[in-house]
Design an enzyme around this catalytic site. Sequence first.
Site: not given
Ligand code: AQP
Length: 344
Positions: A128, A210, A213
């Site tokens: 990030k 992965k 969002k």
């Molecule tokens: N691709 C994924 N596969 C399985 N699990 C996932 N998680 C996130 N992406 C995947 C799990 O979802 C939970 C919540 O995630 P979060 O909102 O705390 O943050 P994150 O991991 O940062 O989600 P994103 O989608 O990747 O957001 P951005 O793009 O903002 O970085 C966690 O338990 C995570 O493991």
Amino acid sequence: MSIRVFSGVQPTGNIHIGNYLGALKQFVDLQAEGTSVEDVPHRSDQSSLNDCIYCIVDLHAITLPKDPAELRDSILDVAALYLAVGIDPKKSVVFVQSDVPGHAELAWILMCNSYTGELSRMTQFKDKSRGNESAPTGLFAYPVLMAADILLYDSNVVPVGSDQKQHIELTRDIAIRVNNKYGDDTFVVPEGRFLKDGARVMALDNPTAKMSKSAENPHSFISLLDDEAKIRKSIMRATTDSDGEIRFDPASKPGVSNLLTIYGAFTGKPVAEVEREWAGRGYGDFKKAVAEVTTDALEPIRRRYAEIRPSDELRAVLRDGAERAGAISEKVILRVKERFGLGA
Ligand code: AQP
């Protein structure tokens, strides 16, 4: 004595099927059952129903700039989705992180017991902050706040996607470090809980990364609120390969393997069984089937969300959750302050 389960999701962007299959689905499953003590090596007592605490981690969301009005809406969106996927506020505590002051308080105490060296090794921070000469301090310290979230509730089990393994390890390291210095029972040392299938759902347009969002391409992910047409379009466009064989091999066939994972997770079938079921058939038919099982799983969630999101009950659930979470966390904060010699 029951097993304490804690986890959270950030109120940022669209909650997608990766968040659902990796984390939210586990939240619901864990609330309905007792975790067997074999899953939690440091507990020897008999477990009954799990004691689940699920948080909307808004303090994590501001590690990168957010529009205040959008953030407030997203908090309620995620809260409504929690309930729509099946988290029952009568069985689980559901609340917003910043409504319980202990998270920020404990994070500071833990920051004084963690090191810049270990935080610089966190891959999420590296990803990030890449390309920027200087990054927000909050982005750097994010894993310590996550450790505080977990340790604040004497959590035994933390259901998360496999991308969070490194942060859970850090949480354990900090807890053990503090326990060695201030007394063994200062913190409960938690365990991460990762699913075999669905722990890591990959981006549909780039299956070596992965599902995320913050992806710019709307066909990179499937939001829990996407309608049938969008789901079908995103899955039919998903990147695969040219050898035409439906086989689980993430290294050389990441796209097809990701679709097998999604199909297996939504049908509850092990990936090996899905592989056998689809052996010798074409990608087109398989993609149609993946779209169908995804639509079938998400349609009831979308329907319940539409009822819950505008209701006044949502805020009442969050107020009640914050009170219950606050009562649990206050005891832990008092214990920690006493051990550290803090306060009058
Ligand atoms: N691709 C994924 N596969 C399985 N699990 C996932 N998680 C996130 N992406 C995947 C799990 O979802 C939970 C919540 O995630 P979060 O909102 O705390 O943050 P994150 O991991 O940062 O989600 P994103 O989608 O990747 O957001 P951005 O793009 O903002 O970085 C966690 O338990 C995570 O493991």
